[in-house]
Design a protein around this motif. Sequence first.
Motif, short mmCIF file in Angstrom:
data_model
loop_
_atom_site.label_atom_id
_atom_site.label_comp_id
_atom_site.label_asym_id
_atom_site.label_seq_id
_atom_site.Cartn_x
_atom_site.Cartn_y
_atom_site.Cartn_z
N MET A 1 0.84 -1.17 0.00
CA MET A 1 0.00 0.00 0.00
C MET A 1 0.89 1.25 0.00
SD MET A 1 -3.18 1.06 2.60
CE MET A 1 -3.15 -0.54 3.33
N LYS A 2 0.53 2.22 -0.84
CA LYS A 2 1.28 3.47 -0.93
C LYS A 2 0.50 4.56 -0.19
CE LYS A 2 3.84 6.31 -4.16
NZ LYS A 2 4.22 6.49 -5.58
N ILE A 3 1.18 5.24 0.72
CA ILE A 3 0.55 6.23 1.59
C ILE A 3 1.07 7.62 1.22
CG2 ILE A 3 0.13 6.92 3.98
CD1 ILE A 3 -0.76 3.99 3.20
N GLY A 4 0.14 8.54 0.97
CA GLY A 4 0.49 9.94 0.77
C GLY A 4 0.38 10.67 2.09
N ILE A 5 1.29 11.58 2.34
CA ILE A 5 1.27 12.32 3.60
C ILE A 5 1.59 13.78 3.33
CG2 ILE A 5 3.68 11.81 4.16
CD1 ILE A 5 2.70 11.48 7.13
N GLY A 6 0.95 14.65 4.10
CA GLY A 6 1.20 16.06 3.97
C GLY A 6 0.88 16.78 5.26
N ILE A 58 -1.71 7.14 -4.97
CA ILE A 58 -1.59 6.62 -3.61
C ILE A 58 -2.87 5.89 -3.25
CG2 ILE A 58 0.09 8.32 -2.79
CD1 ILE A 58 -2.28 9.92 -1.61
N ASP A 59 -2.76 5.00 -2.26
CA ASP A 59 -3.93 4.23 -1.82
C ASP A 59 -4.68 4.90 -0.67
OD1 ASP A 59 -3.45 1.91 -3.57
OD2 ASP A 59 -1.61 1.77 -2.39
N ARG A 60 -3.93 5.53 0.23
CA ARG A 60 -4.52 6.25 1.35
C ARG A 60 -3.68 7.47 1.66
NH1 ARG A 60 -6.61 1.86 5.70
NH2 ARG A 60 -7.50 0.39 4.22
N GLY A 61 -4.31 8.41 2.39
CA GLY A 61 -3.61 9.63 2.72
C GLY A 61 -3.71 9.99 4.18
N ILE A 62 -2.72 10.71 4.66
CA ILE A 62 -2.67 11.21 6.03
C ILE A 62 -2.27 12.68 5.95
CG2 ILE A 62 -1.52 11.04 8.27
CD1 ILE A 62 -1.01 8.01 7.49
N LEU A 63 -3.11 13.53 6.51
CA LEU A 63 -2.86 14.97 6.51
C LEU A 63 -2.84 15.49 7.94
CD1 LEU A 63 -5.22 15.97 3.58
CD2 LEU A 63 -2.73 16.21 3.60
#
Length: 149
Positions: A1-6, A58-63
Amino acid sequence: MKIGIGSDHNAFEMKRQLMAYIEEKGFEVKDYGCYSPDEVDYPNIAFGVANGIVDKEIDRGILCCGTGIGMAVAANKVPGVRAAQVHDTYSAERAQLSNNAQIITMGSKIIGVDVAKKIVDEYLSVTFEGGNSARKIDQIMDMEAEHVK
């Protein structure tokens, strides 16, 4: 799983620590900014992660920002995205299981990094199962589609 974060500048340190933690867990991480503790506006960062979801980069994100509120509001403006503000593990679990939220948001001025790590663990450990919740998500997405026309 690829996670995007910002994050914005208020949560830069939290983002930095969460990125390392998520990578240690074996996930691929894509950083959408910010890249220093210098003051920055958060909407474009939220839009970047949300568009990463829509474009399937991405599969999921965290902000993360000061409260998590602004990031959630901004990310939810991107059609097709469901971002949920969470500050505890139960909300993180339900964000995914009941709402199929592709993005979670957290506030660095609300919770510490250790709690944020537990939230990330919970969020990434569960998968939307549908059931009665699928019908509700479909209703939300139908309303969105009607207004995007």
